[in-house]
Design a protein around this motif. Structure first.
Motif, PDB file in Angstrom:
ATOM      1  N   ALA A 102      80.237  83.226  18.713  1.00  0.00           N
ATOM      2  CA  ALA A 102      81.484  83.985  18.594  1.00  0.00           C
ATOM      3  C   ALA A 102      81.665  84.864  19.818  1.00  0.00           C
ATOM      4  N   ASP A 103      82.861  85.424  19.936  1.00  0.00           N
ATOM      5  CA  ASP A 103      83.142  86.364  21.027  1.00  0.00           C
ATOM      6  C   ASP A 103      82.298  87.621  20.875  1.00  0.00           C
ATOM      7  N   SER A 104      82.340  88.441  21.916  1.00  0.00           N
ATOM      8  CA  SER A 104      81.557  89.677  21.895  1.00  0.00           C
ATOM      9  C   SER A 104      82.216  90.718  20.982  1.00  0.00           C
ATOM     10  N   THR A 109      87.869  89.201  16.714  1.00  0.00           N
ATOM     11  CA  THR A 109      88.863  89.636  15.718  1.00  0.00           C
ATOM     12  C   THR A 109      88.197  89.646  14.343  1.00  0.00           C
ATOM     13  N   PRO A 110      88.786  90.376  13.384  1.00  0.00           N
ATOM     14  CA  PRO A 110      88.234  90.337  12.020  1.00  0.00           C
ATOM     15  C   PRO A 110      88.191  88.911  11.461  1.00  0.00           C
ATOM     16  N   GLU A 111      89.192  88.104  11.792  1.00  0.00           N
ATOM     17  CA  GLU A 111      89.232  86.722  11.278  1.00  0.00           C
ATOM     18  C   GLU A 111      88.078  85.898  11.868  1.00  0.00           C
ATOM     19  N   ALA A 112      87.841  86.075  13.155  1.00  0.00           N
ATOM     20  CA  ALA A 112      86.744  85.331  13.793  1.00  0.00           C
ATOM     21  C   ALA A 112      85.393  85.816  13.267  1.00  0.00           C
ATOM     22  N   PHE A 113      85.281  87.095  12.981  1.00  0.00           N
ATOM     23  CA  PHE A 113      84.032  87.613  12.422  1.00  0.00           C
ATOM     24  C   PHE A 113      83.792  87.026  11.026  1.00  0.00           C
ATOM     25  N   ASP A 114      84.865  86.981  10.224  1.00  0.00           N
ATOM     26  CA  ASP A 114      84.728  86.383   8.880  1.00  0.00           C
ATOM     27  C   ASP A 114      84.250  84.938   8.985  1.00  0.00           C
ATOM     28  N   ALA A 148      67.888  85.642  19.622  1.00  0.00           N
ATOM     29  CA  ALA A 148      68.814  86.759  19.881  1.00  0.00           C
ATOM     30  C   ALA A 148      68.682  87.873  18.832  1.00  0.00           C
ATOM     31  N   THR A 149      67.987  87.620  17.725  1.00  0.00           N
ATOM     32  CA  THR A 149      67.768  88.707  16.752  1.00  0.00           C
ATOM     33  C   THR A 149      66.671  89.657  17.242  1.00  0.00           C
ATOM     34  N   ARG A 150      65.835  89.170  18.157  1.00  0.00           N
ATOM     35  CA  ARG A 150      64.705  89.950  18.671  1.00  0.00           C
ATOM     36  C   ARG A 150      65.049  90.628  20.000  1.00  0.00           C
ATOM     37  N   ILE A 151      65.930  89.994  20.733  1.00  0.00           N
ATOM     38  CA  ILE A 151      66.272  90.475  22.078  1.00  0.00           C
ATOM     39  C   ILE A 151      67.693  91.026  22.021  1.00  0.00           C
ATOM     40  N   ALA A 152      67.903  92.209  22.557  1.00  0.00           N
ATOM     41  CA  ALA A 152      69.263  92.762  22.542  1.00  0.00           C
ATOM     42  C   ALA A 152      70.144  91.987  23.514  1.00  0.00           C
ATOM     43  N   MET A 153      71.020  91.158  22.959  1.00  0.00           N
ATOM     44  CA  MET A 153      72.004  90.457  23.786  1.00  0.00           C
ATOM     45  C   MET A 153      73.249  91.341  23.786  1.00  0.00           C
ATOM     46  N   PRO A 154      73.727  91.747  24.914  1.00  0.00           N
ATOM     47  CA  PRO A 154      74.807  92.735  24.923  1.00  0.00           C
ATOM     48  C   PRO A 154      75.997  92.318  24.050  1.00  0.00           C
ATOM     49  N   GLY A 155      76.249  93.100  23.013  1.00  0.00           N
ATOM     50  CA  GLY A 155      77.490  92.951  22.233  1.00  0.00           C
ATOM     51  C   GLY A 155      77.670  91.640  21.511  1.00  0.00           C
ATOM     52  N   GLN A 156      76.607  91.107  20.879  1.00  0.00           N
ATOM     53  CA  GLN A 156      76.696  89.775  20.269  1.00  0.00           C
ATOM     54  C   GLN A 156      76.702  89.833  18.746  1.00  0.00           C
TER      55      GLN A 156
END
Ligand code: NDP
Length: 253
Positions: A102-104, A109-114, A148-156
């Motif tokens: 998904a986007d950062s 958007t809320p729709e993309a997050f859903d 990516a759950t272990r490493i901070a990926m900026p804004g993911q």
């Protein structure tokens, strides 16, 4: 690999990438594999052809995940196919692999997050819920997460959706251990698949990505499939409730 002869497996997102490699690996071990896909039927057929060319057994199951009725659609296709091929509607191995990115956080958007949560988090949970009555004792559930759950990926926000399946795996392991069913998450690092189109066909980019790994190369789908193969085998019986990092040591520090 310990023989999976006589076992039935469902691998979601098996048309391409890591899911295809997992499906091929399980079929090579003797399992009958349900090759799930969302929309890319040709790719799913290619997976099945590869399995059959290697002497394995598989069938296709189509269901778009993350939409209303997704799990019903999946099992409406899966159950009769299992019955026809095995004379029963039972599963031994479930690999929740299908997912999207998904986007950062700055632009999603809320729709993309859903949708992200619906595909990556909600679908695995409800597929498991639906599969539980079909799952044989000593069965195996693998949820594919991400390093990516272990490493901070900026804004993911993608990493959020994957962290949830790790927690799900741990609590399910506790619930199902009495039946000998193990539940684990497998967390790949950057792997050369369609999910990372910028890495495909570009050895320079792959080298650059791999330079962050203790084993300095980008991951390949087979690298992940081998880890899944171990966990679903008899040899993996004593590993449960874990997140297994399969990243070649991505950003170990
Ligand atoms: P790909 O993008 O190569 O393949 C995705 C697969 O999932 C396809 O089979 C696709 O089906 C299916 N899929 C995607 N969305 C849906 C949907 N809404 N409904 C049904 N099926 C869907 O992904 P990868 O092989 O790279 O990733 C596999 C797993 O590994 C994922 O869980 C991913 O998050 C994880 N992962 C991958 C990493 C990487 O670097 N590649 C790193 C860390 C984790 P179809 O072909 O029909 O579109």
């Amino acid at each position: 690999m310990t023989s999976l002869m006589g076992r039935s497996a469902l691998v979601t997102g098996a048309s391409r990438g890591i899911g295809r490699a997992v499906a091929r690996r399980l079929a090579a071990g003797g399992a009958l594999v349900a090759v799930h896909y969302g929309s890319n039927e040709q790719a799913a057929r290619d997976t099945m052809d590869l399995i059959e060319k290697d002497g394995g057994r598989a069938f296709l199951v189509r269901a778009e995940l993350g939409v209303p009725g997704d799990v019903d659609t999946l099992f409406a296709a899966l159950e009769p196919a299992l019955l026809t091929r095995t004379g029963q509607v039972r599963l031994d191995i479930l690999v929740n692999n299908a997912a999207i990115t998904a986007d950062s956080i700055e632009t999603i958007t809320p729709e993309a997050f859903d949708r992200l949560i619906a595909v990556n988090t909600k679908a695995p949970l409800f597929i498991i819920q639906r599969a539980l009555p079909l799952l044989n004792d000593d069965g195996r559930i693998i949820n594919v997460s991400a390093a990516a759950t272990r490493i901070a990926m900026p804004g993911q926000p993608y990493a959020m959706s994957k962290a949830a399946v790790e927690v799900l795996s741990r609590s399910l392991a506790q619930l199902l251990g009495g039946r000998g069913i193990t539940v684990n998450a497998v967390a790949p690092g950057p792997t050369v698949t369609d999910m990372n189109p910028w890495m495909l066909d570009d050895p320079e980019v792959q080298r650059a990505v791999g330079s962050g790994n203790a084993v300095p190369r980008a991951g390949r789908p087979d690298d992940i499939a081998d880890v899944v193969a171990f966990l679903v085998s008899e040899a993996g019986r004593w590993v449960t409730g874990q997140t297994i990092d399969a990243s070649g040591g991505c950003f170990l520090g």
